[in-house]
Motif scaffolding. Structure first.
Motif, PDB file in Angstrom:
ATOM      1  N   UNK A 163       0.816  -1.211   0.000  1.00 22.96           N
ATOM      2  CA  UNK A 163       0.000   0.000   0.000  1.00 22.96           C
ATOM      3  C   UNK A 163       0.858   1.272   0.000  1.00 22.96           C
ATOM      4  N   UNK A 164       0.442   2.224  -0.853  1.00 26.65           N
ATOM      5  CA  UNK A 164       1.086   3.538  -0.966  1.00 26.65           C
ATOM      6  C   UNK A 164       2.560   3.436  -1.387  1.00 26.65           C
ATOM      7  N   UNK A 165       2.822   2.642  -2.418  1.00 24.32           N
ATOM      8  CA  UNK A 165       4.182   2.491  -2.922  1.00 24.32           C
ATOM      9  C   UNK A 165       4.275   2.950  -4.371  1.00 24.32           C
ATOM     10  N   UNK A 166       5.275   3.786  -4.656  1.00 25.34           N
ATOM     11  CA  UNK A 166       5.571   4.239  -6.011  1.00 25.34           C
ATOM     12  C   UNK A 166       6.644   3.342  -6.618  1.00 25.34           C
ATOM     13  N   UNK A 167       6.428   2.930  -7.865  1.00 28.13           N
ATOM     14  CA  UNK A 167       7.429   2.162  -8.602  1.00 28.13           C
ATOM     15  C   UNK A 167       7.746   2.941  -9.873  1.00 28.13           C
ATOM     16  N   UNK A 168       9.004   3.334 -10.016  1.00 30.31           N
ATOM     17  CA  UNK A 168       9.441   4.102 -11.185  1.00 30.31           C
ATOM     18  C   UNK A 168      10.203   3.180 -12.127  1.00 30.31           C
ATOM     19  N   UNK A 169       9.795   3.180 -13.405  1.00 30.27           N
ATOM     20  CA  UNK A 169      10.340   2.230 -14.372  1.00 30.27           C
ATOM     21  C   UNK A 169      11.347   2.878 -15.315  1.00 30.27           C
ATOM     22  N   UNK A 170      12.279   2.042 -15.792  1.00 33.84           N
ATOM     23  CA  UNK A 170      13.200   2.451 -16.834  1.00 33.84           C
ATOM     24  C   UNK A 170      12.586   2.242 -18.210  1.00 33.84           C
ATOM     25  N   UNK A 171      13.449   2.138 -19.224  1.00 33.99           N
ATOM     26  CA  UNK A 171      12.986   2.053 -20.613  1.00 33.99           C
ATOM     27  C   UNK A 171      12.644   0.622 -21.000  1.00 33.99           C
ATOM     28  N   UNK A 172      11.596   0.483 -21.792  1.00 38.58           N
ATOM     29  CA  UNK A 172      11.147  -0.813 -22.280  1.00 38.58           C
ATOM     30  C   UNK A 172       9.741  -0.683 -22.812  1.00 38.58           C
ATOM     31  N   UNK A 173       9.167  -1.777 -23.305  1.00 37.36           N
ATOM     32  CA  UNK A 173       7.827  -1.674 -23.864  1.00 37.36           C
ATOM     33  C   UNK A 173       6.792  -2.528 -23.135  1.00 37.36           C
ATOM     34  N   UNK A 174       7.160  -3.062 -21.962  1.00 35.64           N
ATOM     35  CA  UNK A 174       6.157  -3.775 -21.182  1.00 35.64           C
ATOM     36  C   UNK A 174       6.555  -3.823 -19.708  1.00 35.64           C
ATOM     37  N   UNK A 175       5.528  -3.976 -18.869  1.00 33.72           N
ATOM     38  CA  UNK A 175       5.688  -4.101 -17.423  1.00 33.72           C
ATOM     39  C   UNK A 175       4.989  -5.386 -17.001  1.00 33.72           C
ATOM     40  N   UNK A 176       5.676  -6.208 -16.188  1.00 31.24           N
ATOM     41  CA  UNK A 176       5.078  -7.446 -15.700  1.00 31.24           C
ATOM     42  C   UNK A 176       4.906  -7.371 -14.185  1.00 31.24           C
ATOM     43  N   UNK A 177       3.704  -7.694 -13.738  1.00 27.92           N
ATOM     44  CA  UNK A 177       3.388  -7.642 -12.314  1.00 27.92           C
ATOM     45  C   UNK A 177       2.966  -9.025 -11.830  1.00 27.92           C
ATOM     46  N   UNK A 178       3.427  -9.406 -10.658  1.00 29.56           N
ATOM     47  CA  UNK A 178       3.020 -10.639  -9.994  1.00 29.56           C
ATOM     48  C   UNK A 178       2.213 -10.246  -8.769  1.00 29.56           C
ATOM     49  N   UNK A 179       0.903 -10.517  -8.798  1.00 30.93           N
ATOM     50  CA  UNK A 179       0.037 -10.127  -7.681  1.00 30.93           C
ATOM     51  C   UNK A 179       0.329 -10.966  -6.443  1.00 30.93           C
ATOM     52  N   UNK A 180       0.189 -10.362  -5.281  1.00 33.42           N
ATOM     53  CA  UNK A 180       0.405 -11.041  -4.015  1.00 33.42           C
ATOM     54  C   UNK A 180      -0.769 -11.905  -3.620  1.00 33.42           C
ATOM     55  N   UNK A 181      -0.729 -12.407  -2.389  1.00 32.15           N
ATOM     56  CA  UNK A 181      -1.718 -13.386  -1.951  1.00 32.15           C
ATOM     57  C   UNK A 181      -3.118 -12.809  -1.784  1.00 32.15           C
ATOM     58  N   UNK A 182      -3.250 -11.492  -1.730  1.00 40.11           N
ATOM     59  CA  UNK A 182      -4.579 -10.870  -1.647  1.00 40.11           C
ATOM     60  C   UNK A 182      -4.883 -10.049  -2.906  1.00 40.11           C
ATOM     61  N   UNK A 183      -4.104 -10.262  -3.969  1.00 36.95           N
ATOM     62  CA  UNK A 183      -4.300  -9.484  -5.186  1.00 36.95           C
ATOM     63  C   UNK A 183      -3.676  -8.107  -5.044  1.00 36.95           C
ATOM     64  N   UNK A 184      -3.829  -7.303  -6.072  1.00 38.83           N
ATOM     65  CA  UNK A 184      -3.265  -5.953  -6.048  1.00 38.83           C
ATOM     66  C   UNK A 184      -4.126  -5.019  -6.883  1.00 38.83           C
ATOM     67  N   UNK A 185      -4.199  -3.765  -6.460  1.00 39.73           N
ATOM     68  CA  UNK A 185      -4.809  -2.704  -7.272  1.00 39.73           C
ATOM     69  C   UNK A 185      -3.805  -1.568  -7.342  1.00 39.73           C
ATOM     70  N   UNK A 186      -3.548  -1.098  -8.542  1.00 40.35           N
ATOM     71  CA  UNK A 186      -2.549  -0.049  -8.715  1.00 40.35           C
ATOM     72  C   UNK A 186      -2.894   0.810  -9.927  1.00 40.35           C
ATOM     73  N   UNK A 187      -2.325   2.002  -9.956  1.00 36.04           N
ATOM     74  CA  UNK A 187      -2.415   2.873 -11.112  1.00 36.04           C
ATOM     75  C   UNK A 187      -1.160   2.666 -11.955  1.00 36.04           C
ATOM     76  N   UNK A 188      -1.316   2.584 -13.261  1.00 35.78           N
ATOM     77  CA  UNK A 188      -0.200   2.515 -14.191  1.00 35.78           C
ATOM     78  C   UNK A 188      -0.326   3.715 -15.125  1.00 35.78           C
ATOM     79  N   UNK A 189       0.636   4.623 -15.024  1.00 39.15           N
ATOM     80  CA  UNK A 189       0.531   5.913 -15.704  1.00 39.15           C
ATOM     81  C   UNK A 189       1.794   6.161 -16.521  1.00 39.15           C
ATOM     82  N   UNK A 190       1.602   6.608 -17.756  1.00 43.57           N
ATOM     83  CA  UNK A 190       2.750   6.910 -18.615  1.00 43.57           C
ATOM     84  C   UNK A 190       2.423   8.111 -19.490  1.00 43.57           C
ATOM     85  N   UNK A 191       3.477   8.800 -19.927  1.00 39.45           N
ATOM     86  CA  UNK A 191       3.282   9.966 -20.779  1.00 39.45           C
ATOM     87  C   UNK A 191       4.549  10.299 -21.531  1.00 39.45           C
TER      88      UNK A 191
END
Length: 303
Positions: A237-265
């Protein structure tokens, strides 16, 4: 295809804004090139009315766009152009401040007193700094949603994703703003244009953002949903993840699932002169904005 590496994972920091609203800031007032074209991101989430009820009284903006996304409660807004309105749960407002606007945002809790929403600031390029202000208010039912076979659910605020396009348009950074829910134990890959800056913000559950740059031996082994998988430490909860260069992001949900915002510009790559709610390209422009505020000419006449 190339997996975006995780450049940084950091918790949002408690702070106070407006007339005493307690919130968590994921980024802002730091190096503006980090997540160009985005400048600031706040998570305002409270269960006690005294922590938010005084809201954000009249204040100026120039040279930016503010994106407000409400999950719980309502936010009443009014501006110097005479616009008024109210954002409810699931609604979005995209305000282009442009040449200058004065507005206020006053939050109210739901029946249980809960208030939750996000505000993102997007920069405007020099050619659009002094454009005419405008609002785009979108009700929740206007925002397309799509659910994949594995239960992954996405709300598309802006941009095109999985064949659906969000309702907000004409934004300088041509952003993609997604609200994503991934069920427990599911691993999911999301495409992002290579030339965009991108970040994720986890606000419910937990997840690992798989990083191809880290050798498998460095990763942790954990069993989720009967599967043994190799993952990093989970971001919660309340964690920012900043990504480098590439054309995809892979997420592995935890034991209770995950909800997050994915924003790019798309990055603007221009100089930034920034003071509070005003963001220009030069110190001279910033000083002019301050003079305009003092002498009553901050609101430009309509053309």
């Amino acid at each position: 295809m190339s997996l975006r590496p995780t450049l940084e994972t950091r918790p949002a920091k408690p702070t106070m804004e407006g007339a005493g609203v307690k919130l968590h800031r994921a980024f802002g007032f730091q190096d503006p090139s980090e997540l160009d074209p985005f400048l600031l991101f706040d998570d305002f989430r409270n269960e006690r009315p005294e922590d938010y009820i005084k809201g954000f009284p009249w204040h100026p903006h120039r040279g930016i766009e503010t994106i407000t996304y409400v999950l719980e409660g309502t936010v009443d807004h009014a501006d110097s152009l005479g616009n008024t309105g109210s954002l409810g749960a699931g609604d979005v407002q995209w305000m282009t401040a442009g040449s200058g606007i004065l507005h206020q945002e006053m939050p109210h809790g739901n029946a249980k007193g809960q208030m939750h929403g996000f505000q993102l600031w997007g920069n405007l390029p020099a050619a659009q700094k002094m454009t005419a202000p405008r609002y785009q208010d979108m009700t929740s039912d206007a925002i397309p949603e799509v659910t994949d076979d594995d239960g992954t659910h996405v709300r598309i605020i802006t941009g095109t994703f999985w064949g659906k396009t969000g309702p907000v348009d004409g934004i300088a950074a041509d952003p993609q703003y997604l609200d994503i829910s991934v069920p427990a134990g599911v691993r999911k890959t999301f495409k992002i244009d290579t030339y965009r800056r991108a970040f994720a913000y986890v606000f419910q559950g937990s997840a690992a953002f798989v990083d191809a740059s880290v050798p498998t031996g460095v990763l942790l082994e954990k069993e989720i949903g009967g599967q043994e998988i190799h993952i990093r430490d989970m971001s919660g909860d309340r964690t920012l993840i900043r990504f480098g260069t590439g054309d995809e992001v892979t997420v592995q949900a935890g034991e209770h699932g995950v909800r997050f915002l994915l924003i790019s510009g798309a990055p603007i790559d221009e100089p930034v002169a920034w003071h509070g709610p005003i963001v220009m390209n030069t110190q001279a422009e910033l000083q002019q904005a301050m003079r305009d505020l003092r002498n009553g000419t901050f609101i430009q006449p309509a053309h």
